[in-house]
Structures are given as C-alpha cells and as structure tokens.
Write a protein that holds these residues in place. Structure first.
Motif, PDB file in Angstrom:
ATOM      1  N   ARG A 211       1.056  -1.337  -0.065  1.00 39.97           N
ATOM      2  CA  ARG A 211      -0.266   0.230  -0.311  1.00 39.97           C
ATOM      3  C   ARG A 211       0.644   1.407  -0.372  1.00 39.97           C
ATOM      4  NH1 ARG A 211      -5.394  -0.727   4.326  1.00 39.97           N
ATOM      5  NH2 ARG A 211      -3.948  -1.790   5.485  1.00 39.97           N
ATOM      6  N   ALA A 212       0.380   2.698  -0.511  1.00 41.22           N
ATOM      7  CA  ALA A 212       1.049   3.763  -0.468  1.00 41.22           C
ATOM      8  C   ALA A 212       0.370   4.762   0.008  1.00 41.22           C
ATOM      9  CB  ALA A 212       1.643   3.931  -2.035  1.00 41.22           C
TER      10      ALA A 212
ATOM     11  N   ALA B  96      -4.910   9.826   1.365  1.00 44.91           N
ATOM     12  CA  ALA B  96      -5.597   8.501   1.544  1.00 44.91           C
ATOM     13  C   ALA B  96      -4.249   7.633   1.300  1.00 44.91           C
ATOM     14  CB  ALA B  96      -5.756   8.627  -0.138  1.00 44.91           C
ATOM     15  N   VAL B  97      -4.928   6.361   1.315  1.00 44.72           N
ATOM     16  CA  VAL B  97      -3.991   5.259   1.591  1.00 44.72           C
ATOM     17  C   VAL B  97      -4.856   4.093   0.952  1.00 44.72           C
ATOM     18  CG1 VAL B  97      -3.030   2.785   3.204  1.00 44.72           C
ATOM     19  CG2 VAL B  97      -3.289   5.416   3.782  1.00 44.72           C
ATOM     20  N   LEU B  98      -3.520   3.956  -0.078  1.00 42.36           N
ATOM     21  CA  LEU B  98      -4.405   3.502  -1.388  1.00 42.36           C
ATOM     22  C   LEU B  98      -3.872   1.869  -1.180  1.00 42.36           C
ATOM     23  CD1 LEU B  98      -5.398   6.219  -3.632  1.00 42.36           C
ATOM     24  CD2 LEU B  98      -7.239   4.116  -2.810  1.00 42.36           C
TER      25      LEU B  98
ATOM     26  N   ILE C 192      -4.063   3.035  -6.764  1.00 40.43           N
ATOM     27  CA  ILE C 192      -3.451   4.504  -7.595  1.00 40.43           C
ATOM     28  C   ILE C 192      -4.014   5.203  -8.745  1.00 40.43           C
ATOM     29  CG2 ILE C 192      -1.443   5.383  -7.571  1.00 40.43           C
ATOM     30  CD1 ILE C 192      -0.430   4.328  -5.060  1.00 40.43           C
ATOM     31  N   PRO C 193      -3.205   4.151  -9.800  1.00 41.89           N
ATOM     32  CA  PRO C 193      -4.305   4.726 -11.266  1.00 41.89           C
ATOM     33  C   PRO C 193      -4.849   5.175 -11.652  1.00 41.89           C
ATOM     34  CG  PRO C 193      -2.178   3.116 -11.320  1.00 41.89           C
ATOM     35  CD  PRO C 193      -2.297   2.716  -9.874  1.00 41.89           C
TER      36      PRO C 193
END
Length: 308
Positions: free
Chosen positions: A99-100, A143-145, A150-151
C-alpha cells in the motif's frame, strides 16, 4: 493547489491486529484511541521526558485492526519499541506492504465524500482509506491505497502526480512541521513541535508515556521554544544555528524548501524589538506565526501571507 497528488517516498506502515490492539496503544501514545472509529488521528510516542520519539498517522480498518503510517526509515525502530511494551497483550505487530500514501494538497474534502473536519474518515473498501488531514484541514486530503489501485484513483478524481516539492511548499505556507529533520526526534518536546495545536495530544485521556512533562508544560509553564515557519533570504544549508541581531543564540534552522523553512526558535527572542533580523549562515530569516497556532505566547510575528 487541488488537482494534484503527491506520492511520498518516505512513508511505511505497521499493522496492529488483535482484541487488545486498541487498549495496548491507549496506554502508550498521545491521542485517544477510542476516537478512531470515525476519525483518522495524528499522534506520537514520546520518551518518558516528553520528547518526540516517533510520530505517525493512525488509521482504523476495523475494531481489531489499526494501521500506523510513519516514516519508512523509522518503521522498524517503532516496531521494536512497541514490541518492548507488548508483554502479554493480545496484539500482533507487523510491517504492512503493498500500500502507498497519496497526499492531495489543498483538495476539497467534499470531492471525496468527506466533511471539512480534521481527521474525517471514509473507508473505500478493498483496502482503500481517505481522510481529511487531522492536523489542519487546509492541508487537504490524505489517502491510503493498494499500489495497484492508485492509477484508477487518480483517473477517477482527475488528479495528476506532482513532485514532493509541491507538498512541502503547501504545508510550509500553512506552517505545519513534518519529518525527522524538522521534528528533531529525541531532542524536541511535543509541545515545542506544536503537537498540542495540531490535534496530536489529547489532554483529557488517561496516562501515556511522557504525559507528566507534557501536561505540566501545557497547563503550567508553556513552551519556551516553538517550531515556526520562516521565509529565507540568502544562502544557508540546514541544520544551522540561528542568531538574533545582537549575535545571541535564537534557535536552529531545521529545514529549507526553496525560500521557506522551519526553525525551532526561542519565543523570548522574538518578543524583543532589537532581536530582528534573525540570521542563519548567510541568510536572513523572517518568522511568521501560523493562524492555527494560538498565541498564548503573544509575539509580534507576521501572519502567514496568502499565495506564497
């Protein structure tokens, strides 16, 4: 600055899972874990002397699952410190990968289904979380995704990726300190780093590590120094000592991003008319007082200007 997203390279996660995960953290950190169901929080783990040891954002994924978002370079040290306190608590602590973090500086919370409230949280499903920055809503949305989402997220919200410099300029314009260089772990008291004004200390909660010193400083003595944003004119490479116009020590310049930076400054120095201008290296510093920081230590500093 809405319409851009910044993916910082220096963020990482710890996952805390178990029936006692919240109770375990509650006795250690500066914020009330019981507030996490509807809010994302920003908080810290302190030394017993009240100095910053680790800072982090707290995300609740469920009743028994918490994510601690922290500096990547300090994640392992944070994990080891928490494990020292775990003893018999029924909680697992492990790194979380895949996650990022996305920073959306100045974004309108309503565009993400959020009210304009510090820390307002929405769970997107599939491992996605969005929240208004809990320190200051004008910072925007965080945000954490999952990496592979993400795209899709960027496209759905009409966002383009930008360099980290855009984020640093935005937060420094608002006067919000961040990162190891500015916060000065193990050297800076939580209130010197403005954690009281940034919603990162709950003075009504129960005991936590470093509470006695932090509460005394808040209720009785007040900080003698504060991290404050500065405008920089000239050449200087942080960290650098700051002196006043009489040559006396006034603090430390801790960071620089273009013509803005963050400095830990003695408040007594700032009240004296003969102390200005402040200098660091070959540069002149102009401190300004963020409008979110209550002037309990009334000082003749200029408010933050629009359009920096």
């Amino acid at each position: 600055m809405s319409g851009i997203a910044v993916r910082p390279a220096d963020r990482a996660f710890l996952r805390l899972y178990g029936e006692e995960a919240r109770r375990f953290l509650q006795g250690l950190i500066t914020v009330d874990v019981d507030t996490l169901d509807s809010r994302m929080r920003y908080g810290a783990l302190l030394t017993p002397q009240g100095r910053l040891l680790f800072d982090f954002f707290l995300w609740a994924e469920g009743p028994q699952t918490l994510l601690l978002e922290t500096l990547a370079a300090r994640r392992d040290a944070l994990s080891k410190r928490l494990l020292l306190f775990r003893l018999r608590a029924r909680v697992d602590i492990a790194p979380e990968t895949g996650r990022a973090v996305l920073l959306l500086p100045g974004a309108d919370p309503a565009a993400f289904g959020l009210p304009v409230e510090a820390g307002a949280l929405r769970r997107l499903g599939g491992g996605g979380l969005v929240a208004v920055d809990p320190r200051e809503p004008r910072l925007g949305v965080r945000a954490v995704l999952p990496d592979d989402r993400i795209p899709e997220f960027l496209s759905a919200h009409g966002l383009r990726e930008a360099e980290e410099a855009a984020w640093h300029r935005h937060r420094l314009t608002l006067g919000v300190p961040e990162g190891e260089a500015e916060l000065g772990f193990e050297r800076t008291f939580a209130l010197e780093a403005d954690f009281d004004a940034l919603g990162a200390v709950d003075f009504g909660k129960g005991c936590y590590v470093g509470q006695e010193v932090t509460a005394r400083m808040h209720f009785r003595t007040r900080p003698k120094r504060r991290l404050l944003p500065v405008r920089i004119r000239g050449t200087v490479e942080p960290p650098a000592p700051v002196t006043d116009a009489t040559g006396c020590e006034a603090g430390e310049l801790r960071s620089r991003h273009g013509d803005l930076g963050m400095a830990l400054l003695r408040l007594e120095t700032l009240t004296r008319q003969d102390s200005h201008p402040l200098r660091a290296g070959e540069a002149e510093l102009e401190p300004f007082w963020p409008d979110w920081l209550e002037r309990q230590e009334k000082n003749p500093l200029q408010p933050a200007r629009e359009g920096l």
